[in-house]
Design a protein around this motif. Structure first.
Motif, mmCIF file in Angstrom:
data_model
loop_
_atom_site.group_PDB
_atom_site.id
_atom_site.type_symbol
_atom_site.label_atom_id
_atom_site.label_comp_id
_atom_site.label_asym_id
_atom_site.label_seq_id
_atom_site.Cartn_x
_atom_site.Cartn_y
_atom_site.Cartn_z
ATOM 1 N N SER A 3 0.796 -1.251 0.000
ATOM 2 C CA SER A 3 0.000 0.000 0.000
ATOM 3 C C SER A 3 0.815 1.280 0.000
ATOM 4 O O SER A 3 1.519 1.537 -0.950
ATOM 5 C CB SER A 3 -1.027 -0.005 1.130
ATOM 6 N N ALA A 4 0.766 2.106 1.090
ATOM 7 C CA ALA A 4 1.199 3.517 1.028
ATOM 8 C C ALA A 4 2.675 3.708 0.689
ATOM 9 O O ALA A 4 3.515 2.854 0.950
ATOM 10 C CB ALA A 4 0.896 4.197 2.360
ATOM 11 N N GLY A 5 2.981 4.909 0.090
ATOM 12 C CA GLY A 5 4.364 5.356 -0.084
ATOM 13 C C GLY A 5 5.090 4.749 -1.270
ATOM 14 O O GLY A 5 4.698 3.729 -1.800
ATOM 15 N N THR A 6 6.189 5.451 -1.688
ATOM 16 C CA THR A 6 7.034 4.961 -2.789
ATOM 17 C C THR A 6 8.490 5.241 -2.435
ATOM 18 O O THR A 6 9.108 6.166 -2.949
ATOM 19 C CB THR A 6 6.662 5.661 -4.118
ATOM 20 N N MET A 7 9.057 4.443 -1.537
ATOM 21 C CA MET A 7 10.419 4.679 -1.047
ATOM 22 C C MET A 7 11.407 3.843 -1.876
ATOM 23 O O MET A 7 11.976 2.852 -1.411
ATOM 24 C CB MET A 7 10.507 4.327 0.440
ATOM 25 N N THR A 8 11.611 4.276 -3.116
ATOM 26 C CA THR A 8 12.453 3.526 -4.046
ATOM 27 C C THR A 8 13.907 3.489 -3.588
ATOM 28 O O THR A 8 14.582 2.455 -3.691
ATOM 29 C CB THR A 8 12.357 4.143 -5.456
ATOM 30 N N GLY A 9 14.400 4.632 -3.082
ATOM 31 C CA GLY A 9 15.781 4.680 -2.598
ATOM 32 C C GLY A 9 16.005 3.694 -1.461
ATOM 33 O O GLY A 9 17.019 2.980 -1.424
ATOM 34 N N LEU A 10 15.045 3.658 -0.527
ATOM 35 C CA LEU A 10 15.140 2.723 0.603
ATOM 36 C C LEU A 10 15.186 1.281 0.093
ATOM 37 O O LEU A 10 15.936 0.448 0.614
ATOM 38 C CB LEU A 10 13.937 2.918 1.541
ATOM 39 N N ALA A 11 14.402 0.984 -0.948
ATOM 40 C CA ALA A 11 14.370 -0.375 -1.504
ATOM 41 C C ALA A 11 15.724 -0.761 -2.087
ATOM 42 O O ALA A 11 16.229 -1.867 -1.866
ATOM 43 C CB ALA A 11 13.276 -0.469 -2.566
ATOM 44 N N ILE A 12 16.339 0.152 -2.840
ATOM 45 C CA ILE A 12 17.654 -0.142 -3.433
ATOM 46 C C ILE A 12 18.707 -0.300 -2.341
ATOM 47 O O ILE A 12 19.564 -1.191 -2.400
ATOM 48 C CB ILE A 12 18.050 0.960 -4.443
ATOM 49 N N GLN A 13 18.631 0.553 -1.307
ATOM 50 C CA GLN A 13 19.576 0.457 -0.180
ATOM 51 C C GLN A 13 19.421 -0.888 0.527
ATOM 52 O O GLN A 13 20.404 -1.544 0.876
ATOM 53 C CB GLN A 13 19.340 1.602 0.816
ATOM 54 N N THR A 14 18.171 -1.316 0.715
ATOM 55 C CA THR A 14 17.911 -2.602 1.372
ATOM 56 C C THR A 14 18.456 -3.759 0.531
ATOM 57 O O THR A 14 18.979 -4.738 1.060
ATOM 58 C CB THR A 14 16.392 -2.787 1.601
ATOM 59 N N ALA A 15 18.344 -3.634 -0.794
ATOM 60 C CA ALA A 15 18.908 -4.671 -1.675
ATOM 61 C C ALA A 15 20.410 -4.804 -1.442
ATOM 62 O O ALA A 15 20.936 -5.915 -1.346
ATOM 63 C CB ALA A 15 18.619 -4.328 -3.131
ATOM 64 N N MET A 16 21.107 -3.642 -1.320
ATOM 65 C CA MET A 16 22.564 -3.679 -1.085
ATOM 66 C C MET A 16 22.885 -4.261 0.280
ATOM 67 O O MET A 16 23.802 -5.068 0.428
ATOM 68 C CB MET A 16 23.149 -2.264 -1.199
ATOM 69 N N ASP A 17 22.115 -3.851 1.313
ATOM 70 C CA ASP A 17 22.438 -4.238 2.693
ATOM 71 C C ASP A 17 22.015 -5.660 3.030
ATOM 72 O O ASP A 17 22.699 -6.352 3.782
ATOM 73 C CB ASP A 17 21.746 -3.276 3.680
#
Length: 354
Positions: free
Chosen positions: A84-98
């Motif tokens: 649902s809410a929000g579009t935190m694309t940067g957070l998603a890419i960061q999570t992929a790296m981490d």
């Protein structure tokens, strides 16, 4: 499929499930993921796949180490629910790296030189600073493809994606046609060329040669004068092999075999006679009779060979015609004794009665 096997990947899908993606549209994304999985050469030693789901939070649906077969991956994809809410694309890419591109989670070591690839699918504008995160990911050797749908912000897609942008940024008008991108990615991941596209007419091997191609043959075959088809070289022709007894053509090469009753020696060329009646070599229940490289089964005295020609059954020594008792035959295991009816006694011959 053959072309795809040449390029294993550590591939992570990052899919947007923010409120703007309607439930029926999200189902289309899941179909796109399943069709993408179908085009890949999935496996522990080939292409590994992870799926991440994001909105204002990020969820790793499954990392690279979880599934190594298409059926399990597609089953897991079918159960993904939107956040649902929000579009935190940067957070998603960061999570992929981490959390995903780590050896603990199934990413292969850098020494393996397996490309790390991310495909981001979004229909909106990132609500966080995606530019710096994407730049760090690319510097870390992660190749980013950005797929925009409908209302997606093209500038944000270009900021995220790897160079050259025209090969890494894709856009479709609706989720309904997102499946069309499957063939685009297939060409990209399979290093599409004349040989990979299947537009050649080589019978066995196609060799890319600039924008053209040449035909070749597997080992043990030779190219015919038409430069397209192949003929097998007879590896078992006299003088071509070193087999003691039997030569068998095999995949353009050959293997040696032996006649029945012989076994191939460790040199894989010569043969030695086998004791076919040695323990473990036959399936006779009682007696094995060696017979010129083969064998037949027999039974101990008092037993008879069953129709299967292997097992034995005890003979009924008191069956009619099998004994010589005048009156009564008494079975005693594999033997018998004679007896007489009441009022008679056994004669000294142990057979007749008086």
């Amino acid at each position: 499929d053959i072309a795809c096997k040449n390029r294993p990947l550590d591939l992570v899908f990052i899919i947007d499930s923010s409120r703007s993606v309607r439930p029926e549209e999200f189902e289309k994304v899941k179909i796109f993921l399943s069709k993408m999985i179908d085009t890949l050469d999935v496996g522990e030693r080939t292409t590994r796949v992870a799926v991440m789901n994001y909105a204002s939070t990020v969820k790793v649906e499954f990392p690279l180490r979880t599934y190594f077969d298409k059926a399990s991956m597609k089953e897991a994809v079918s159960h993904i629910e939107p956040l649902s809410a929000g579009t935190m694309t940067g957070l998603a890419i960061q999570t992929a790296m981490d959390e995903v591109f780590t050896e603990e989670m199934g990413t292969r070591p850098a020494t393996f030189n397996i490309p790390k690839v991310v495909i981001v699918v979004t229909d909106g504008r990132p609500q966080d600073q995606v530019q710096d995160v994407a730049a760090r990911a690319r510097t870390a050797g992660i190749e980013i493809y950005a797929v925009g749908v409908d209302r997606a912000d093209m500038q944000s897609l270009r900021i995220m994606a790897s160079e050259p942008l025209d090969e890494h940024v894709f856009y479709v008008e609706t989720y309904g046609v997102i499946e069309k991108l499957t063939s685009k990615f297939r060409e990209t991941f399979c290093a599409a060329n004349v040989c990979a596209l299947g537009t050649h007419d080589c019978e066995q091997v196609c060799v890319s040669n600039g924008g053209s191609y040449l035909c070749d043959c597997y080992e043990g075959y030779t190219l015919n004068p038409d430069k397209r088809t192949c003929s097998a070289v007879d590896m078992c022709a006299p003088g071509r092999h070193e087999c003691d007894q039997i030569c068998v053509s095999y995949n353009g090469s050959y293997v040696c075999e032996c006649y029945e009753g012989y076994t191939l020696n460790p040199d894989k060329k010569t043969c030695s006679a086998v004791d076919v009646c040695a323990p473990g070599r036959h399936d006779c229940a009682q007696v094995c009779l060696s017979n010129d490289g083969s064998y037949s089964c027999d039974c101990f005295e008092g037993h008879t060979l069953n129709p299967d020609k292997k097992t034995c059954s005890a003979v009924d020594v008191c069956a009619p015609g099998r004994h010589d008792c005048e009156q009564v035959c008494v079975r005693d295991d594999l033997f018998y004794t004679c007896d007489c009816y009441q009022g008679y006694s056994l004669n000294p011959d142990k057979k007749t009665c008086s």
